[in-house]
Design a protein around this motif. Structure first.
Motif, PDB file in Angstrom:
ATOM      1  N   UNK A 123       0.830  -1.205   0.000  1.00  0.00           N
ATOM      2  CA  UNK A 123       0.000   0.000   0.000  1.00  0.00           C
ATOM      3  C   UNK A 123       0.869   1.263   0.000  1.00  0.00           C
ATOM      4  N   UNK A 124       1.962   1.235   0.753  1.00  0.00           N
ATOM      5  CA  UNK A 124       2.823   2.426   0.838  1.00  0.00           C
ATOM      6  C   UNK A 124       3.535   2.721  -0.484  1.00  0.00           C
ATOM      7  N   UNK A 125       3.629   1.714  -1.343  1.00  0.00           N
ATOM      8  CA  UNK A 125       4.355   1.893  -2.622  1.00  0.00           C
ATOM      9  C   UNK A 125       3.400   2.115  -3.789  1.00  0.00           C
ATOM     10  N   UNK A 126       2.151   2.382  -3.522  1.00  0.00           N
ATOM     11  CA  UNK A 126       1.167   2.332  -4.621  1.00  0.00           C
ATOM     12  C   UNK A 126       1.449   3.337  -5.729  1.00  0.00           C
ATOM     13  N   UNK A 127       2.099   4.452  -5.407  1.00  0.00           N
ATOM     14  CA  UNK A 127       2.392   5.432  -6.468  1.00  0.00           C
ATOM     15  C   UNK A 127       3.812   5.306  -7.029  1.00  0.00           C
ATOM     16  N   UNK A 128       4.495   4.253  -6.643  1.00  0.00           N
ATOM     17  CA  UNK A 128       5.871   4.047  -7.129  1.00  0.00           C
ATOM     18  C   UNK A 128       5.858   3.295  -8.448  1.00  0.00           C
ATOM     19  N   UNK A 129       6.735   3.719  -9.354  1.00  0.00           N
ATOM     20  CA  UNK A 129       6.832   3.016 -10.636  1.00  0.00           C
ATOM     21  C   UNK A 129       7.481   1.643 -10.432  1.00  0.00           C
ATOM     22  N   UNK A 130       7.076   0.686 -11.255  1.00  0.00           N
ATOM     23  CA  UNK A 130       7.587  -0.685 -11.131  1.00  0.00           C
ATOM     24  C   UNK A 130       9.110  -0.698 -11.100  1.00  0.00           C
ATOM     25  N   UNK A 131       9.736   0.088 -12.001  1.00  0.00           N
ATOM     26  CA  UNK A 131      11.203   0.049 -12.124  1.00  0.00           C
ATOM     27  C   UNK A 131      11.910   0.584 -10.884  1.00  0.00           C
ATOM     28  N   UNK A 132      11.175   1.318 -10.031  1.00  0.00           N
ATOM     29  CA  UNK A 132      11.791   1.870  -8.810  1.00  0.00           C
ATOM     30  C   UNK A 132      11.584   0.961  -7.597  1.00  0.00           C
ATOM     31  N   UNK A 133      10.835  -0.105  -7.756  1.00  0.00           N
ATOM     32  CA  UNK A 133      10.615  -1.023  -6.638  1.00  0.00           C
ATOM     33  C   UNK A 133      11.857  -1.885  -6.430  1.00  0.00           C
ATOM     34  N   UNK A 134      12.044  -2.369  -5.197  1.00  0.00           N
ATOM     35  CA  UNK A 134      13.116  -3.333  -4.952  1.00  0.00           C
ATOM     36  C   UNK A 134      12.729  -4.662  -5.600  1.00  0.00           C
ATOM     37  N   UNK A 135      13.712  -5.565  -5.718  1.00  0.00           N
ATOM     38  CA  UNK A 135      13.435  -6.872  -6.312  1.00  0.00           C
ATOM     39  C   UNK A 135      12.328  -7.610  -5.567  1.00  0.00           C
ATOM     40  N   UNK A 136      12.386  -7.548  -4.230  1.00  0.00           N
ATOM     41  CA  UNK A 136      11.366  -8.231  -3.421  1.00  0.00           C
ATOM     42  C   UNK A 136       9.988  -7.605  -3.609  1.00  0.00           C
ATOM     43  N   UNK A 137       9.962  -6.274  -3.720  1.00  0.00           N
ATOM     44  CA  UNK A 137       8.667  -5.598  -3.942  1.00  0.00           C
ATOM     45  C   UNK A 137       8.111  -5.953  -5.323  1.00  0.00           C
ATOM     46  N   UNK A 138       8.986  -6.043  -6.317  1.00  0.00           N
ATOM     47  CA  UNK A 138       8.521  -6.437  -7.665  1.00  0.00           C
ATOM     48  C   UNK A 138       7.933  -7.848  -7.623  1.00  0.00           C
ATOM     49  N   UNK A 139       8.614  -8.705  -6.871  1.00  0.00           N
ATOM     50  CA  UNK A 139       8.133 -10.084  -6.755  1.00  0.00           C
ATOM     51  C   UNK A 139       6.753 -10.121  -6.086  1.00  0.00           C
ATOM     52  N   UNK A 140       6.588  -9.313  -5.017  1.00  0.00           N
ATOM     53  CA  UNK A 140       5.297  -9.278  -4.318  1.00  0.00           C
ATOM     54  C   UNK A 140       4.209  -8.727  -5.234  1.00  0.00           C
TER      55      UNK A 140
END
Ligand code: ATP
Length: 231
Positions: A123-140
């Motif tokens: 929820x806290x990352x909802x406005x973050x672009x995919x490419x800016x997420x960490x590897x674990x966040x991308x996986x989630x």
């Protein structure tokens, strides 16, 4: 195929040039069953689930998912099958919200965006672009996208590999909340398989060498040999 069976794979074979990746895999998964797929690196786990998901064409053998042929009935399958893959193939410039919205739009009765974000703790990352997420966040996020359409069958390739302990627990409890779904789960972690799976198949060099409950597998194969199978 009877109503009790969700996935049937018969005598699957797949070779990449000189490498035999899958060498005669047959597997039947009952509706509602959670089945783990274990094996060492290169054992053929990803190729097996990609054949079942219709992402690769088998050299020989037959697959049915809820009675559908994954290579022929693609549109129908997309409505009932959710797939989380090791390599997320999504548009990297879109935000978490946009990707969830896009995937929800593919389905008539999707899970809500709030439920999906909560399920994978993004929820806290909802406005973050995919490419800016960490590897674990991308996986989630890829897990949330796989679950967006309330699929009846879910294929998860390495649910928690590379995630920190907190995220692992969150993803495992997300899967535990799926009460009616049939799940095929590629894993390297015996504790995860014991927690989540009704049954486990162990792959070695493209063949199923054991098919048992998690406890049965530990007693027949032995904890030490299993440990070797996961690294
Ligand atoms: P891991 O645990 O490392 O993900 P895996 O059990 O999922 O491994 P696969 O990825 O299915 O195993 O690979 C099975 C075999 O096929 C390996 O020997 C691998 O090197 C080979 N292989 C997989 N994908 C390809 C490809 N696209 N081209 C050539 N060989 C491949």
């Amino acid at each position: 195929m009877d109503h009790d069976t969700a996935i049937v794979a018969e005598h699957l074979h797949k070779r990449y040039r000189s490498t035999v990746a899958v060498d005669g895999v047959s597997l039947r998964v009952r509706a509602g069953e959670v089945v783990g797929v274990l094996g060492a690196n290169g054992a053929g786990k990803t190729t097996t689930v990609e054949l079942i998901a219709g992402l690769r064409r088998p050299d020989a053998g037959r697959v049915r998912v809820l009675g559908l042929d994954p290579r022929r009935d693609r549109a129908a399958l997309r409505q009932v099958l959710g797939v989380q893959l090791q390599q997320a193939t999504v548009h990297h410039a879109l935000t978490v919200d946009e990707l969830i919205g896009l995937f929800r739009s593919f389905y008539p009765n999707p899970r809500s965006a709030g439920e999906l974000l909560d399920l994978v703790d993004l929820t806290a990352q909802r406005r973050t672009r995919f490419e800016k997420l960490s590897g674990g966040q991308q996986q989630r996020l890829s897990i949330a996208l796989a679950l967006a359409g309330r699929p009846r069958v879910v294929i998860l390739d390495e649910l928690t590999t590379g995630l920190d302990p907190h995220a692992r627990r969150r993803m495992q409890s997300a899967i535990e909340q799926l009460e009616h779904e049939t799940v095929l789960l590629v894993s390297h972690a015996m504790d995860e398989v014991e927690r989540l799976c009704d049954r486990v198949v162990l792959l070695d060099a493209g063949r199923i060498v054991a098919d048992d409950t998690p406890a049965g597998l530990v007693s027949t194969v032995g904890a030490a040999d299993l440990e070797e199978a996961f690294v």
